[in-house]
Design a protein around this motif. Sequence first.
Motif, PDB file in Angstrom:
ATOM      1  N   TYR A 183       0.836  -1.207   0.000  1.00 52.01           N
ATOM      2  CA  TYR A 183       0.000   0.000   0.000  1.00 52.01           C
ATOM      3  C   TYR A 183       0.872   1.258   0.000  1.00 52.01           C
ATOM      4  N   LEU A 184       1.856   1.290   0.881  1.00 54.33           N
ATOM      5  CA  LEU A 184       2.739   2.456   0.976  1.00 54.33           C
ATOM      6  C   LEU A 184       3.569   2.622  -0.292  1.00 54.33           C
ATOM      7  N   VAL A 185       4.077   1.518  -0.827  1.00 49.68           N
ATOM      8  CA  VAL A 185       4.872   1.592  -2.055  1.00 49.68           C
ATOM      9  C   VAL A 185       4.009   2.066  -3.223  1.00 49.68           C
ATOM     10  N   GLN A 186       2.761   1.631  -3.279  1.00 49.99           N
ATOM     11  CA  GLN A 186       1.884   2.089  -4.351  1.00 49.99           C
ATOM     12  C   GLN A 186       1.634   3.588  -4.250  1.00 49.99           C
ATOM     13  N   TYR A 187       1.474   4.107  -3.034  1.00 51.16           N
ATOM     14  CA  TYR A 187       1.317   5.552  -2.848  1.00 51.16           C
ATOM     15  C   TYR A 187       2.535   6.287  -3.412  1.00 51.16           C
ATOM     16  N   LEU A 188       3.712   5.776  -3.124  1.00 59.74           N
ATOM     17  CA  LEU A 188       4.941   6.387  -3.646  1.00 59.74           C
ATOM     18  C   LEU A 188       4.976   6.328  -5.172  1.00 59.74           C
ATOM     19  N   LYS A 189       4.489   5.237  -5.735  1.00 59.00           N
ATOM     20  CA  LYS A 189       4.475   5.092  -7.192  1.00 59.00           C
ATOM     21  C   LYS A 189       3.487   6.061  -7.842  1.00 59.00           C
ATOM     22  N   PHE A 190       2.376   6.326  -7.176  1.00 56.35           N
ATOM     23  CA  PHE A 190       1.434   7.311  -7.708  1.00 56.35           C
ATOM     24  C   PHE A 190       2.103   8.676  -7.810  1.00 56.35           C
ATOM     25  N   ALA A 247       9.677  -2.987  14.284  1.00 57.23           N
ATOM     26  CA  ALA A 247      10.679  -3.820  13.624  1.00 57.23           C
ATOM     27  C   ALA A 247      10.021  -4.932  12.810  1.00 57.23           C
ATOM     28  N   ASP A 248       8.931  -5.506  13.347  1.00 53.45           N
ATOM     29  CA  ASP A 248       8.213  -6.564  12.626  1.00 53.45           C
ATOM     30  C   ASP A 248       7.761  -6.077  11.249  1.00 53.45           C
ATOM     31  N   PHE A 249       7.326  -4.828  11.192  1.00 53.88           N
ATOM     32  CA  PHE A 249       6.878  -4.301   9.900  1.00 53.88           C
ATOM     33  C   PHE A 249       8.045  -3.817   9.049  1.00 53.88           C
ATOM     34  N   LEU A 250       9.036  -3.235   9.670  1.00 56.73           N
ATOM     35  CA  LEU A 250      10.184  -2.726   8.913  1.00 56.73           C
ATOM     36  C   LEU A 250      10.877  -3.824   8.119  1.00 56.73           C
ATOM     37  N   THR A 251      10.942  -5.016   8.669  1.00 61.13           N
ATOM     38  CA  THR A 251      11.614  -6.104   7.960  1.00 61.13           C
ATOM     39  C   THR A 251      10.786  -6.629   6.794  1.00 61.13           C
ATOM     40  N   VAL A 252       9.542  -6.160   6.678  1.00 60.77           N
ATOM     41  CA  VAL A 252       8.726  -6.443   5.496  1.00 60.77           C
ATOM     42  C   VAL A 252       8.771  -5.259   4.532  1.00 60.77           C
ATOM     43  N   LEU A 253       8.627  -4.040   5.078  1.00 65.44           N
ATOM     44  CA  LEU A 253       8.615  -2.843   4.231  1.00 65.44           C
ATOM     45  C   LEU A 253       9.954  -2.643   3.523  1.00 65.44           C
ATOM     46  N   TYR A 254      11.055  -2.879   4.218  1.00 68.55           N
ATOM     47  CA  TYR A 254      12.375  -2.602   3.642  1.00 68.55           C
ATOM     48  C   TYR A 254      12.623  -3.391   2.350  1.00 68.55           C
ATOM     49  N   PRO A 255      12.468  -4.705   2.334  1.00 67.32           N
ATOM     50  CA  PRO A 255      12.706  -5.421   1.062  1.00 67.32           C
ATOM     51  C   PRO A 255      11.665  -5.084  -0.004  1.00 67.32           C
ATOM     52  N   THR A 256      10.448  -4.766   0.413  1.00 67.53           N
ATOM     53  CA  THR A 256       9.419  -4.379  -0.561  1.00 67.53           C
ATOM     54  C   THR A 256       9.805  -3.080  -1.245  1.00 67.53           C
ATOM     55  N   LEU A 257      10.299  -2.139  -0.480  1.00 70.95           N
ATOM     56  CA  LEU A 257      10.735  -0.858  -1.037  1.00 70.95           C
ATOM     57  C   LEU A 257      11.975  -1.040  -1.905  1.00 70.95           C
ATOM     58  N   GLU A 258      12.884  -1.894  -1.462  1.00 76.34           N
ATOM     59  CA  GLU A 258      14.088  -2.175  -2.258  1.00 76.34           C
ATOM     60  C   GLU A 258      13.706  -2.765  -3.610  1.00 76.34           C
TER      61      GLU A 258
END
Length: 484
Positions: free
Chosen positions: A197-204, A238-249
């Motif tokens: 969701y956050l990455v899609q917002y950035l892509k918009f 941290a639980d979410f960061l370890t998911v968001l970080y590779p998704t953003l990468e």
Amino acid sequence: MAFNALYLGALVLGAAAHPSQYGSGKSGASGRTTINVNAAQKYQPFDGMGFSEAFQRGTQIYGAGGLSAANTSRVLDLLYSNVNGAGMTILRNGIGSSVNHPYDLMPSIEPVSPGSPNNTPTYDWEGTIKPGFGLDGGQLRLTKDAIARGVQKIYADAWSAPAFMKNNSNENYGGYLCGVTGIDCETGDWRQAYANYLVQYLKFYEQEGINIDYVGFLNEPDLNVSYASMLSDGQQAADFLTVLYPTLEASHLKTEIACCDGSGWEQNRERLAGLQAAGAEYTLGLVTAHGYSSPPGAPFATDRKVWETEWADLEGPHTLAWHENGTSGEGLTWANNIQQLFAVSNVSATLYWIGADNTTSNSALILLNNDTVHVSKRLWAFAQYSRFVKPGATRIEVASSNAALNMTAFENADKTVAVQVINNSNYTQAVTVQGLPVGKHSSVVGWLTNNEHDLSKMGVQRVAGGGIGTSIPALSMMSFVASG
């Protein structure tokens, strides 16, 4: 915080609110204080100064409350101009989570649940249009205007995940993201869906030609409040960061992650320590905190850059003044707050809550009333920094023996040096500034703000030994800007 947020007792740093505690504030026997600048001693980098117009506050700049086109231009100049304004360089946007978006709510790009975190989401960029003001509740329009006027950093922060991703099924009243430690939801683990969701917002925004520099996924995660909010401790972050970080990468965007926008300095320190203990600090490009629940204090134990991303006077008596009786909303108070943030807390950026709004409180730097623009002295306190210190600068050493003076100094990338001196005493202070670039072809200009002046250009004199001399009026702030 939202506009109607509860004030949480922000304390004023330093002692600007009570100048009398400095005693006479008079200089020594010579009647003159020497201020020594040492550009060889360098501290943290400087990223800029800024504010937010989240919760559709930006629509007020564009006339939602009656502001004319001429005054829209004037307000944008006051916020961004390096000639007749504050020269701000950072804008903090809000990532929405609201299904409906009347004024004071931020629209979600995924208003309808896919039913399961594993189902394909339906994103809706066009659905974020605020009629008459454009996409993202008007934030896209403001972002484009801000960049055109010199803003260099865009920070997008989410107050909450969409309701269907949380254990309370509500964007408001706290609640936790499903899937983090201790939060098991019948609908499943929504961490990856929230990262997407956050990455899609950035892509918009990318498709609109804008790179968002930093993205945050929490705002004041220590508070359960009646507006968009989501709770988290450090381990859960941290639980979410370890998911968001590779998704953003994997997205190949240039955006870095910011965390955690705690409501106060110590509240954020607690969450930072928790995510550090969980081994997730490596995912961060930026540490962010607010100044409400506990005021900014000692630096955080991190090698990441730190920004103070939200702070304001939300409850003090309404004032536009520089100094009257030392209340929390006065310009002199905020000048000292900013000075302490840089000199004591070692931040690289300082952001006020709202830039301009149709409010009668002190929550904005510029107060709008129909087509009337009221400029608070708080704006000029920010301008003493943001007009003369630009992204890429470095804080350098400055010192004197006069306890009535609060000071900072910065060296810009072009070697221009800006020194900010706040006279908290009830007396004029005669000062000599040594260590500025004052060669044969150099120039030094003073800029004064107090009850009578709004960043007024003032002359200075060269004195014996290569220094610069002048007098700083009582309860005033002066910046010395020197080019070699």
